[in-house]
Design an enzyme around this catalytic site. Structure first.
Site, PDB file in Angstrom:
ATOM      1  N   GLU A 130       5.250  -8.262   6.232  1.00 58.78           N
ATOM      2  CA  GLU A 130       5.337  -7.958   7.673  1.00 58.78           C
ATOM      3  C   GLU A 130       4.681  -9.012   8.571  1.00 58.78           C
ATOM      4  O   GLU A 130       3.837  -8.730   9.401  1.00 58.78           O
ATOM      5  CB  GLU A 130       4.723  -6.555   7.929  1.00 58.78           C
ATOM      6  CG  GLU A 130       5.438  -5.476   7.109  1.00 58.78           C
ATOM      7  CD  GLU A 130       4.799  -4.109   7.221  1.00 58.78           C
ATOM      8  OE1 GLU A 130       3.938  -3.911   8.088  1.00 58.78           O
ATOM      9  OE2 GLU A 130       5.169  -3.217   6.416  1.00 58.78           O
ATOM     10  N   GLU A 235      11.376  -0.485  -0.176  1.00 59.89           N
ATOM     11  CA  GLU A 235      10.662   0.730   0.265  1.00 59.89           C
ATOM     12  C   GLU A 235      11.667   1.716   0.865  1.00 59.89           C
ATOM     13  O   GLU A 235      11.551   2.155   1.981  1.00 59.89           O
ATOM     14  CB  GLU A 235       9.578   0.369   1.302  1.00 59.89           C
ATOM     15  CG  GLU A 235       8.611  -0.698   0.836  1.00 59.89           C
ATOM     16  CD  GLU A 235       7.542  -1.038   1.837  1.00 59.89           C
ATOM     17  OE1 GLU A 235       7.365  -0.269   2.814  1.00 59.89           O
ATOM     18  OE2 GLU A 235       6.858  -2.056   1.664  1.00 59.89           O
TER      19      GLU A 235
HETATM   20  O1  G3I Z   1      -7.210   7.715   0.534  1.00 57.83           O
HETATM   21  C1  G3I Z   1      -7.670   8.186   1.807  1.00 57.83           C
HETATM   22  C2  G3I Z   1      -8.291   9.565   1.642  1.00 57.83           C
HETATM   23  O2  G3I Z   1      -9.462   9.433   0.830  1.00 57.83           O
HETATM   24  C3  G3I Z   1      -8.663  10.120   3.017  1.00 57.83           C
HETATM   25  O3  G3I Z   1      -9.095  11.452   2.865  1.00 57.83           O
HETATM   26  C4  G3I Z   1      -7.442  10.088   3.930  1.00 57.83           C
HETATM   27  C5  G3I Z   1      -7.833  10.530   5.316  1.00 57.83           C
HETATM   28  O4  G3I Z   1      -6.738  10.327   6.191  1.00 57.83           O
HETATM   29  O5  G3I Z   1      -6.921   8.749   4.031  1.00 57.83           O
HETATM   30  C6  G3I Z   1      -6.480   8.302   2.757  1.00 57.83           C
HETATM   31  O6  G3I Z   1      -5.948   7.010   2.898  1.00 57.83           O
HETATM   32  C7  G3I Z   1      -4.637   7.044   3.467  1.00 57.83           C
HETATM   33  C8  G3I Z   1      -3.692   6.375   2.460  1.00 57.83           C
HETATM   34  O7  G3I Z   1      -2.378   6.242   3.033  1.00 57.83           O
HETATM   35  C9  G3I Z   1      -3.594   7.189   1.165  1.00 57.83           C
HETATM   36  O8  G3I Z   1      -3.091   8.471   1.452  1.00 57.83           O
HETATM   37  C10 G3I Z   1      -4.693   6.218   4.757  1.00 57.83           C
HETATM   38  O9  G3I Z   1      -5.433   6.959   5.721  1.00 57.83           O
HETATM   39  C11 G3I Z   1      -3.269   6.025   5.291  1.00 57.83           C
HETATM   40  O10 G3I Z   1      -3.303   5.104   6.395  1.00 57.83           O
HETATM   41  C12 G3I Z   1      -2.406   5.383   4.194  1.00 57.83           C
HETATM   42  O11 G3I Z   1      -1.092   5.277   4.700  1.00 57.83           O
HETATM   43  C13 G3I Z   1      -0.242   4.370   3.958  1.00 57.83           C
HETATM   44  C14 G3I Z   1       0.255   3.280   4.928  1.00 57.83           C
HETATM   45  O12 G3I Z   1       1.167   2.414   4.237  1.00 57.83           O
HETATM   46  C15 G3I Z   1      -0.899   2.414   5.429  1.00 57.83           C
HETATM   47  O13 G3I Z   1      -1.419   1.703   4.344  1.00 57.83           O
HETATM   48  C16 G3I Z   1       0.963   5.158   3.427  1.00 57.83           C
HETATM   49  O14 G3I Z   1       0.511   6.067   2.423  1.00 57.83           O
HETATM   50  C17 G3I Z   1       1.982   4.211   2.832  1.00 57.83           C
HETATM   51  O15 G3I Z   1       3.171   4.922   2.486  1.00 57.83           O
HETATM   52  C18 G3I Z   1       2.353   3.133   3.836  1.00 57.83           C
HETATM   53  O16 G3I Z   1       3.202   2.232   3.213  1.00 57.83           O
HETATM   54  C19 G3I Z   1       3.613   1.106   4.031  1.00 57.83           C
HETATM   55  C20 G3I Z   1       3.755  -0.083   3.112  1.00 57.83           C
HETATM   56  O17 G3I Z   1       2.518  -0.332   2.453  1.00 57.83           O
HETATM   57  C21 G3I Z   1       4.215  -1.311   3.899  1.00 57.83           C
HETATM   58  N1  G3I Z   1       5.476  -1.029   4.602  1.00 57.83           N
HETATM   59  C22 G3I Z   1       5.400   0.145   5.476  1.00 57.83           C
HETATM   60  C23 G3I Z   1       4.992   1.378   4.675  1.00 57.83           C
HETATM   61  C24 G3I Z   1       4.978   2.609   5.568  1.00 57.83           C
HETATM   62  O18 G3I Z   1       3.994   2.459   6.566  1.00 57.83           O
END
Ligand code: G3I
Length: 345
Positions: A130, A235
């Protein structure tokens, strides 16, 4: 041999899924059965991102990345690394760097440590994720601000020096958008023109029931492949909620914590939408099969609806149903449709 996505598509391209922590731990045996049976490739949804794997300059969290790689090896899968250089989920010790040389050292040390550890085990990498704006210009990330455009070829150069056998991808979303497509082609061409190896372009595929158009999807696959690189759909999920752009001003939901095995939302999806989803996946897979010579891998961004990042996004409190397995871990009609499509192919 059993009729599974992995077996049915094995002469076309890898069929992958992004796995969250629970799926890497195989917490749920039914889920573990689905992952091992249906998919020939896996991507770690979050566990290999900078903040997770390298939170401070001198600390690394390899527990889940190691489990993820071991799971892929156990099932003889194509293991994909996501992602080495990304402005989001970026460790503060890198995000706060203001000096160009220091940033280069930081990125090089991250890439050296992580790629070395999984050399020969991880088969491809999203080296840069990205880096573009919607109009095809370079995103003003901390990497661009501090290092300038050189961070792009350098990231690929450093990765290929560590593991010359891994396939190196540029990965982004909205890659069927004509302006962004032009930008991505410019970006990858500029890297290749410097003699640096780029093996593939990743189209994330976070799409909707009606957008992007099939024509733009097909044109993108053809145009990216014309650079002489592989194309991966990295994805894939089809949101049944309206496109975020149609929800201007709506209360954009937060990401759903993937730890919820059972989503509190309503479980069902109206049959009318199930059929629309099955038809949309079928139309898209027809294009993938037509261009299977260009496509290396099609990875779904998740296994089951209940743990999709799209729950609560883009509208808080709204269930989404973007994937092939429902909240009871049963295959949806979209699953049956793309299996039947390949059997007819
Ligand atoms: O693991 C912590 C947990 O301990 C905590 O309780 C919780 C509180 O909100 O957060 C958890 O972490 C979250 C993580 O996902 C695991 O669930 C983060 O807040 C959350 O921001 C994170 O979101 C991920 C996002 O990327 C940001 O990294 C999504 O699961 C994931 O599907 C998404 O994937 C991205 C790709 O990497 C790149 N392309 C876009 C795609 C969608 O945004």
């Amino acid at each position: 041999e059993p009729v599974t996505l992995r077996n049915v598509y094995k002469d076309a391209f890898y069929i992958g899924a992004a796995l969250n922590r629970f799926q890497i731990d195989e917490t749920d045996s039914i889920m573990a059965g689905i992952v091992g049976r249906e998919f020939s490739s896996i991507t770690a949804e979050n566990e290999m991102k900078s903040m997770q794997i390298h939170p401070t300059k001198d600390t690394f969290n390899y527990e889940y990345p190691d489990k993820f790689v071991a799971l892929g090896e156990k099932h003889n899968m194509f293991i994909h690394g996501h992602t080495l250089v990304w402005h989001s989920q970026l460790s503060p010790w890198i995000r706060n760097i203001e000096d160009s040389t220091e940033m280069a050292e930081a990125l090089k040390s991250h890439i050296t440590a992580v790629v070395s550890r999984y050399k020969g085990k991880i088969h491809s990498w999203d080296v840069v994720n990205e880096a573009l704006n919607e109009d095809g210009t370079l995103r003003k990330s901390v990497f661009l601000e501090v290092m300038g455009e050189d961070y792009l070829p350098l990231a690929f150069k450093w990765t290929s020096e560590i593991d010359p056998d891994a396939d190196l991808y540029y990965n982004d979303y909205n890659m069927a958008n004509p302006e962004k497509r032009a930008g991505a082609i410019r970006l990858v061409k500029n890297i290749m023109d410097k003699g640096v190896k780029v093996d593939g372009i990743g189209m994330q595929g976070h799409w909707h029931l009606n957008t992007p158009s099939l024509e733009e999807i097909e044109k993108s696959i053809v145009d990216y492949a014309s650079l002489g690189v592989k194309v991966a759909i990295t994805e894939l999920d089809i949101s049944v909620l309206p496109n975020p752009r149609d929800l201007v001003g709506a209360d954009i939901g937060q990401n759903f914590d993937n730890s919820e095995l059972l989503n509190p939302y309503t479980k069902g999806l109206p049959d009318s939408i199930q059929v629309k989803l099955a038809n949309r996946y079928t139309d898209i897979f027809k294009i993938f099969l037509k261009h299977k010579d260009k496509i290396s891998r099609v990875t779904f961004w998740g296994v089951n609806d209940g743990q999709s990042w799209l729950n609560g996004f883009p509208v808080r409190g709204r269930t989404n149903h973007p994937l092939l397995f429902d909240r009871e871990l049963k295959p949806k009609s979209a699953y049956d449709s793309i299996i039947a499509l390949k059997q007819r192919d």
